[in-house]
Design a protein around this motif. Structure first.
Motif, PDB file in Angstrom:
ATOM      1  N   MET A  25       0.831  -1.213   0.000  1.00 44.62           N
ATOM      2  CA  MET A  25       0.000   0.000   0.000  1.00 44.62           C
ATOM      3  C   MET A  25       0.865   1.262   0.000  1.00 44.62           C
ATOM      4  N   MET A  26       1.937   1.250   0.807  1.00 44.28           N
ATOM      5  CA  MET A  26       2.790   2.434   0.855  1.00 44.28           C
ATOM      6  C   MET A  26       3.464   2.664  -0.493  1.00 44.28           C
ATOM      7  N   ASN A  27       3.928   1.575  -1.148  1.00 37.16           N
ATOM      8  CA  ASN A  27       4.569   1.715  -2.453  1.00 37.16           C
ATOM      9  C   ASN A  27       3.609   2.315  -3.470  1.00 37.16           C
ATOM     10  N   ASP A  28       2.324   1.905  -3.404  1.00 39.43           N
ATOM     11  CA  ASP A  28       1.324   2.451  -4.328  1.00 39.43           C
ATOM     12  C   ASP A  28       1.168   3.946  -4.120  1.00 39.43           C
ATOM     13  N   SER A  29       1.112   4.357  -2.852  1.00 43.76           N
ATOM     14  CA  SER A  29       0.950   5.764  -2.525  1.00 43.76           C
ATOM     15  C   SER A  29       2.164   6.571  -2.983  1.00 43.76           C
ATOM     16  N   LEU A  30       3.354   6.043  -2.716  1.00 46.90           N
ATOM     17  CA  LEU A  30       4.572   6.735  -3.127  1.00 46.90           C
ATOM     18  C   LEU A  30       4.683   6.805  -4.641  1.00 46.90           C
ATOM     19  N   SER A  31       4.254   5.744  -5.309  1.00 41.95           N
ATOM     20  CA  SER A  31       4.309   5.737  -6.776  1.00 41.95           C
ATOM     21  C   SER A  31       3.425   6.817  -7.363  1.00 41.95           C
ATOM     22  N   ARG A  32       2.255   7.015  -6.782  1.00 34.61           N
ATOM     23  CA  ARG A  32       1.345   8.058  -7.287  1.00 34.61           C
ATOM     24  C   ARG A  32       1.952   9.447  -7.082  1.00 34.61           C
ATOM     25  N   ILE A  33       2.566   9.651  -5.922  1.00 31.06           N
ATOM     26  CA  ILE A  33       3.186  10.952  -5.637  1.00 31.06           C
ATOM     27  C   ILE A  33       4.319  11.226  -6.626  1.00 31.06           C
ATOM     28  N   ILE A  34       5.191  10.250  -6.790  1.00 29.01           N
ATOM     29  CA  ILE A  34       6.346  10.433  -7.676  1.00 29.01           C
ATOM     30  C   ILE A  34       5.908  10.567  -9.126  1.00 29.01           C
ATOM     31  N   ALA A  35       4.895   9.807  -9.518  1.00 27.31           N
ATOM     32  CA  ALA A  35       4.398   9.895 -10.893  1.00 27.31           C
ATOM     33  C   ALA A  35       3.924  11.311 -11.202  1.00 27.31           C
ATOM     34  N   GLY A  36       3.238  11.933 -10.241  1.00 23.64           N
ATOM     35  CA  GLY A  36       2.773  13.299 -10.445  1.00 23.64           C
ATOM     36  C   GLY A  36       3.929  14.274 -10.605  1.00 23.64           C
ATOM     37  N   GLU A  37       5.000  14.049  -9.851  1.00 20.19           N
ATOM     38  CA  GLU A  37       6.161  14.937  -9.917  1.00 20.19           C
ATOM     39  C   GLU A  37       6.969  14.736 -11.204  1.00 20.19           C
ATOM     40  N   LEU A  38       6.995  13.496 -11.704  1.00 19.71           N
ATOM     41  CA  LEU A  38       7.765  13.197 -12.915  1.00 19.71           C
ATOM     42  C   LEU A  38       6.933  13.327 -14.184  1.00 19.71           C
ATOM     43  N   GLN A  39       5.629  13.577 -13.988  1.00 18.08           N
ATOM     44  CA  GLN A  39       4.708  13.617 -15.124  1.00 18.08           C
ATOM     45  C   GLN A  39       4.741  12.290 -15.878  1.00 18.08           C
ATOM     46  N   ALA A  40       4.695  11.211 -15.112  1.00 25.35           N
ATOM     47  CA  ALA A  40       4.655   9.855 -15.663  1.00 25.35           C
ATOM     48  C   ALA A  40       3.407   9.163 -15.123  1.00 25.35           C
ATOM     49  N   ARG A  41       3.164   7.945 -15.575  1.00 24.22           N
ATOM     50  CA  ARG A  41       2.026   7.178 -15.078  1.00 24.22           C
ATOM     51  C   ARG A  41       2.438   6.421 -13.821  1.00 24.22           C
ATOM     52  N   ALA A  42       1.493   6.255 -12.924  1.00 29.20           N
ATOM     53  CA  ALA A  42       1.784   5.563 -11.667  1.00 29.20           C
ATOM     54  C   ALA A  42       2.278   4.143 -11.919  1.00 29.20           C
ATOM     55  N   GLU A  43       1.748   3.490 -12.975  1.00 26.93           N
ATOM     56  CA  GLU A  43       2.172   2.120 -13.278  1.00 26.93           C
ATOM     57  C   GLU A  43       3.642   2.083 -13.681  1.00 26.93           C
ATOM     58  N   GLN A  44       4.086   3.106 -14.405  1.00 24.48           N
ATOM     59  CA  GLN A  44       5.496   3.172 -14.794  1.00 24.48           C
ATOM     60  C   GLN A  44       6.396   3.281 -13.562  1.00 24.48           C
ATOM     61  N   VAL A  45       6.002   4.168 -12.658  1.00 23.75           N
ATOM     62  CA  VAL A  45       6.798   4.379 -11.444  1.00 23.75           C
ATOM     63  C   VAL A  45       6.787   3.124 -10.579  1.00 23.75           C
ATOM     64  N   ALA A  46       5.616   2.503 -10.441  1.00 30.05           N
ATOM     65  CA  ALA A  46       5.510   1.294  -9.614  1.00 30.05           C
ATOM     66  C   ALA A  46       6.412   0.191 -10.167  1.00 30.05           C
ATOM     67  N   ALA A  47       6.459   0.053 -11.491  1.00 34.74           N
ATOM     68  CA  ALA A  47       7.314  -0.964 -12.110  1.00 34.74           C
ATOM     69  C   ALA A  47       8.784  -0.663 -11.830  1.00 34.74           C
ATOM     70  N   ALA A  48       9.167   0.611 -11.942  1.00 34.58           N
ATOM     71  CA  ALA A  48      10.553   0.995 -11.673  1.00 34.58           C
ATOM     72  C   ALA A  48      10.911   0.753 -10.210  1.00 34.58           C
ATOM     73  N   VAL A  49       9.986   1.042  -9.292  1.00 37.94           N
ATOM     74  CA  VAL A  49      10.220   0.817  -7.869  1.00 37.94           C
ATOM     75  C   VAL A  49      10.476  -0.666  -7.603  1.00 37.94           C
ATOM     76  N   ARG A  50       9.664  -1.525  -8.223  1.00 31.97           N
ATOM     77  CA  ARG A  50       9.851  -2.973  -8.034  1.00 31.97           C
ATOM     78  C   ARG A  50      11.230  -3.412  -8.520  1.00 31.97           C
ATOM     79  N   LEU A  51      11.639  -2.893  -9.672  1.00 32.94           N
ATOM     80  CA  LEU A  51      12.950  -3.252 -10.213  1.00 32.94           C
ATOM     81  C   LEU A  51      14.086  -2.767  -9.315  1.00 32.94           C
ATOM     82  N   LEU A  52      13.959  -1.547  -8.806  1.00 31.75           N
ATOM     83  CA  LEU A  52      14.970  -1.018  -7.891  1.00 31.75           C
ATOM     84  C   LEU A  52      15.027  -1.851  -6.614  1.00 31.75           C
ATOM     85  N   ASP A  53      13.872  -2.206  -6.091  1.00 30.27           N
ATOM     86  CA  ASP A  53      13.823  -2.990  -4.859  1.00 30.27           C
ATOM     87  C   ASP A  53      14.395  -4.391  -5.047  1.00 30.27           C
TER      88      ASP A  53
END
Length: 226
Positions: free
Chosen positions: A1-29
């Motif tokens: 749940m926290m990753n989803d929330s953080l992904s939405r925040i970062i997506a808004g800042e990067l002007q990207a889609r939340a799914e893109q950010v969530a995928a990148a977060v998983r890869l980094l983790d």
């Protein structure tokens, strides 16, 4: 749940889609590096480039540290029995470590201060009166609080105590701190001048012997040199 929330925040800042950010977060983790993801996992991240991924990685670390600190602060204030719905909302709503610490400041365990000593001496009503109704004569009101047994020997001691109480209130007002910080960032100047007689010793810094500029325009390398 926290990753989803953080992904939405970062997506808004990067002007990207939340799914893109969530995928990148998983890869980094999973231990993948930014260059590897940028080069070999474009299909997974929807084409996020190296610059976006580096910004994402930095911001992700910041927000995770912020969230960890947020939970620690909430727990501390709860244990003190001082967590109000308004305070909880402010703490949960901030995305700034600085603002978070400002909000926590009045509740942060600290050594016994002059303001606390003045409160223990019964001077808080005097501080409240002089702040809320400044038309009162300070000396007249202070005389009512003289009590040698409490360490308030005279008017000056009473007024000093009231001053300490108010000073600590101002220093722990998150809204006021934010306004002062914003004002300084917009209006303050960084000033440097050479100490008389140190011209030769400080020759490599001669550019700053007589220097001033708006603090908002000072790059990090010049701040370090200062």
């Amino acid at each position: 749940m926290m990753n989803d929330s953080l992904s939405r925040i970062i997506a808004g800042e990067l002007q990207a889609r939340a799914e893109q950010v969530a995928a990148a977060v998983r890869l980094l983790d999973e231990g993948n590096t930014v260059p590897f993801i940028a080069r070999y996992r474009k299909e997974v991240t929807g084409g996020l480039d190296d610059t976006q991924l580096r910004q994402l990685e930095t911001r992700l670390g910041y927000l995770r540290e912020l969230e960890e600190r947020r939970q620690s602060i909430i727990k501390s204030i709860e244990e003190q029995g001082k967590l109000t719905p308004e305070l909880a909302s402010a703490i949960n709503g901030t995305l700034s470590k600085t603002e978070l610490e400002d909000l926590y400041l009045p509740y942060k365990p600290k050594r016994r201060t002059r303001g606390q000593i003045a409160i223990e001496a019964g001077l808080e009503p005097l501080a409240d009166l002089l702040w809320n109704t400044p038309s009162h004569d300070p000396d007249t009101e202070a005389a009512k609080y003289i009590d040698a047994d409490k360490g308030v020997a005279d008017n000056k001691a009473a007024l000093d105590g009231a001053r300490y109480i108010l000073m600590e209130r101002f220093a722990e007002d998150a809204g006021l701190l934010a306004k002062v910080r914003d004002y300084l960032w917009k209006n303050a100047h960084l000033v440097a001048s050479v100490v008389s007689g140190k011209e030769e010793e400080g020759a490599k810094f001669r550019d700053y012997f007589d220097h001033h500029e708006p603090i908002s325009s000072v790059p990090s390398h010049r701040a370090l040199a200062m």
